[in-house]
Design a protein around this motif. Structure first.
Motif, PDB file in Angstrom:
ATOM      1  N   UNK A 331     -11.018  83.885  11.685  1.00  0.00           N
ATOM      2  CA  UNK A 331      -9.722  83.321  11.326  1.00  0.00           C
ATOM      3  C   UNK A 331      -8.926  82.979  12.577  1.00  0.00           C
ATOM      4  N   UNK A 332      -8.348  81.793  12.582  1.00  0.00           N
ATOM      5  CA  UNK A 332      -7.467  81.354  13.660  1.00  0.00           C
ATOM      6  C   UNK A 332      -6.034  81.461  13.171  1.00  0.00           C
ATOM      7  N   UNK A 333      -5.240  82.270  13.835  1.00  0.00           N
ATOM      8  CA  UNK A 333      -3.843  82.480  13.497  1.00  0.00           C
ATOM      9  C   UNK A 333      -2.984  81.603  14.403  1.00  0.00           C
ATOM     10  N   UNK A 334      -2.416  80.543  13.843  1.00  0.00           N
ATOM     11  CA  UNK A 334      -1.603  79.615  14.622  1.00  0.00           C
ATOM     12  C   UNK A 334      -0.124  79.953  14.567  1.00  0.00           C
ATOM     13  N   UNK A 335       0.204  81.165  14.112  1.00  0.00           N
ATOM     14  CA  UNK A 335       1.556  81.694  14.245  1.00  0.00           C
ATOM     15  C   UNK A 335       1.560  82.767  15.330  1.00  0.00           C
ATOM     16  N   UNK A 336       0.518  83.599  15.348  1.00  0.00           N
ATOM     17  CA  UNK A 336       0.375  84.624  16.379  1.00  0.00           C
ATOM     18  C   UNK A 336      -0.489  84.195  17.542  1.00  0.00           C
ATOM     19  N   UNK A 337      -1.102  83.004  17.442  1.00  0.00           N
ATOM     20  CA  UNK A 337      -1.919  82.406  18.496  1.00  0.00           C
ATOM     21  C   UNK A 337      -3.067  83.322  18.921  1.00  0.00           C
ATOM     22  N   UNK A 338      -3.871  83.655  17.934  1.00  0.00           N
ATOM     23  CA  UNK A 338      -5.038  84.498  18.204  1.00  0.00           C
ATOM     24  C   UNK A 338      -6.134  84.171  17.199  1.00  0.00           C
ATOM     25  N   UNK A 339      -7.386  84.145  17.660  1.00  0.00           N
ATOM     26  CA  UNK A 339      -8.545  83.983  16.787  1.00  0.00           C
ATOM     27  C   UNK A 339      -9.299  85.310  16.743  1.00  0.00           C
ATOM     28  N   UNK A 340      -9.671  85.716  15.538  1.00  0.00           N
ATOM     29  CA  UNK A 340     -10.393  86.975  15.339  1.00  0.00           C
ATOM     30  C   UNK A 340     -11.588  86.733  14.422  1.00  0.00           C
ATOM     31  N   UNK A 341     -12.445  87.741  14.330  1.00  0.00           N
ATOM     32  CA  UNK A 341     -13.589  87.654  13.433  1.00  0.00           C
ATOM     33  C   UNK A 341     -13.248  87.980  11.995  1.00  0.00           C
ATOM     34  N   UNK A 342     -11.974  88.180  11.696  1.00  0.00           N
ATOM     35  CA  UNK A 342     -11.543  88.594  10.361  1.00  0.00           C
ATOM     36  C   UNK A 342     -12.051  87.650   9.278  1.00  0.00           C
ATOM     37  N   UNK A 343     -12.750  88.222   8.303  1.00  0.00           N
ATOM     38  CA  UNK A 343     -13.218  87.464   7.157  1.00  0.00           C
ATOM     39  C   UNK A 343     -14.483  86.673   7.386  1.00  0.00           C
ATOM     40  N   UNK A 344     -15.018  86.695   8.606  1.00  0.00           N
ATOM     41  CA  UNK A 344     -16.181  85.885   8.919  1.00  0.00           C
ATOM     42  C   UNK A 344     -17.509  86.544   8.571  1.00  0.00           C
ATOM     43  N   UNK A 345     -18.564  85.772   8.698  1.00  0.00           N
ATOM     44  CA  UNK A 345     -19.919  86.260   8.462  1.00  0.00           C
ATOM     45  C   UNK A 345     -20.237  87.421   9.404  1.00  0.00           C
ATOM     46  N   UNK A 346     -20.821  88.472   8.877  1.00  0.00           N
ATOM     47  CA  UNK A 346     -21.061  89.664   9.686  1.00  0.00           C
ATOM     48  C   UNK A 346     -21.960  89.380  10.877  1.00  0.00           C
TER      49      UNK A 346
END
Length: 417
Positions: A331-346
């Motif tokens: 997930x790319x958070x364009x309010x907090x300006x951070x990309x994480x593996x949240x919700x992605x394929x394991x």
């Protein structure tokens, strides 16, 4: 704050051109160009159309550039006497001389000694005023939305595309913020995987756009100019001061807020136009006389292969502003300006967080002034404004009809599914 005049056709403008009355020149290709070509040492002379609340901020931003960019405010036009007088005083305090004052914005556009204009009027004025400014050979900074009807949007883009020498900056200022471009580069890298969903939420608690109407008197307002012939209601202080709440002057949330965030989504994703749209909304909390609701939601499908959900509510401000891009790797958070593996394929999700940080960019007003001098296109050209105008028009039509709307970018038409 808002100014209108009689309709002037392209033929009339070209006739004025031939006589030299409108300060316009034609290139050998028949494209309109400013008659006065600015040299490096020439002072950029700018007029103001609509000097209300928003223009106050824009005036300050422009004035901050007066020495570094050799520019000056020289003219004021507004149909409401109190706003007009405040702006005249402000300009005189800054520059030592009173600006020229115009009762009609078309008279300002025809002035030879004005190089460019800043427009900050009611939403439904923008497209017509900007189109006529281009035809008058005036570089323009115009507030968003660029248009709030398809007819207005199409009439504007036709003129703008025919006259690329006229520099237009649309007031979607996120296009002058580097983080959005850094986010776009991150998506282009493929690190987020396949993007299928964009979620944008912009919320607030309160009855937005309520203004003090007690000090607004009919004798101080040119109501006929304000309505552009598009509304037959008699003047009331509420209609004039709280125009964002009423059709056809504005559509409320789509014009004021969706236009900003859909434009930001276009920057990040690289998309231009939605393929289709459905929408719902209404007035659920602030049950006053408003015609434009306090709660709105639209769902867009894009030809690039993702859906975008936009929602705004004025009954609860949680979570404030949210802008998330969901991909198969995270997930790319364009309010907090951070990309994480949240919700992605394991197996393939991002293994560590990525901070999104773009380069510093000149402010939106500065970018426009510099482009007026250089002839380069600014960060928010009229084409970007046309794109957000199409999205908001689709959303409003879907809201009004209860039917899915489909846009054809070739014919520039919107039809019901």
């Amino acid at each position: 704050m808002r100014i209108m005049g009689t309709e002037i056709t392209r033929r009339q403008f070209l006739t004025a051109t031939a006589a030299g009355a409108a300060g316009i020149a034609l290139t050998s290709a028949g494209i309109l160009a400013p008659q006065r070509v600015l040299g490096a040492n020439d002072r950029l002379r700018v007029g103001l159309v609509g000097v209300g609340e928003r223009m106050g901020t824009l005036m300050n931003e422009f004035h901050d550039l007066k020495d570094s960019h050799n520019c000056e405010l020289v003219a004021v036009c507004d149909i409401w006497k109190p706003n007009r007088e405040k702006a005249i005083k402000k300009v005189k305090d800054w520059y030592g001389t009173e600006p020229k004052v115009y009762a009609n914005y078309e008279e300002l556009l025809a002035a030879k000694d004005i190089d460019a204009v800043i427009i900050a009027t009611a939403d439904f004025h923008h497209a017509t005023m900007l189109r006529k400014a281009i035809l008058a050979g005036k570089h323009t900074y115009c507030e968003k939305p660029t248009a709030n009807t398809l007819d207005d949007a199409n009439a504007l883009i036709k003129v703008a595309e025919a006259n690329p020498n006229i520099i237009v900056q649309v007031g979607t200022q996120r296009r002058s913020e580097g983080n959005y471009y850094a986010a776009a580069d991150f998506l282009k890298s493929g690190a987020l995987g396949t993007v299928s969903r964009v979620n944008i939420s912009w919320n607030y608690f309160g009855a937005r756009w309520i203004r003090d109407c007690k000090s607004c008197n009919a004798e101080d307002v040119d109501w006929k100019q304000f309505t552009m012939g598009r509304d037959n209601r008699a003047f009331t202080p509420q209609l004039f001061r709280e125009w964002r709440l009423f059709r056809p002057f504005s559509t409320g949330i789509p014009c004021q807020w969706l236009s900003h965030m859909i434009d930001a989504a276009h920057i990040v994703t690289g998309a231009k136009y939605p393929k289709s749209c459905v929408a719902m909304g209404g007035t659920y909390v602030w049950k006053d006389e408003r015609q434009n609701g306090d709660t709105f939601e639209a769902l867009f499908e894009y030809p690039e292969g993702f859906m975008l959900n936009y929602t705004t509510g004025f009954g609860n401000d949680s979570p404030g502003t949210e802008f998330r891009v969901s991909g198969t790797n995270g997930t790319l958070d364009c309010a907090g300006w951070k990309a994480t593996g949240s919700g992605g394929d394991k197996k393939n999700k991002l293994s560590q967080d990525v901070q999104i940080k773009g380069a510093d960019m000149p402010g939106h007003m500065q970018n426009w002034v510099e482009c007026v001098r250089s002839g380069k296109q600014p960060t928010a050209p009229v084409q970007a404004g046309y794109q957000h105008a199409i999205a908001l028009t689709m959303a409003v039509r879907a809201l009004d009809t209860g039917r899915r709307q489909i846009f054809d970018p070739v014919t520039r038409t919107i039809k019901e599914a």
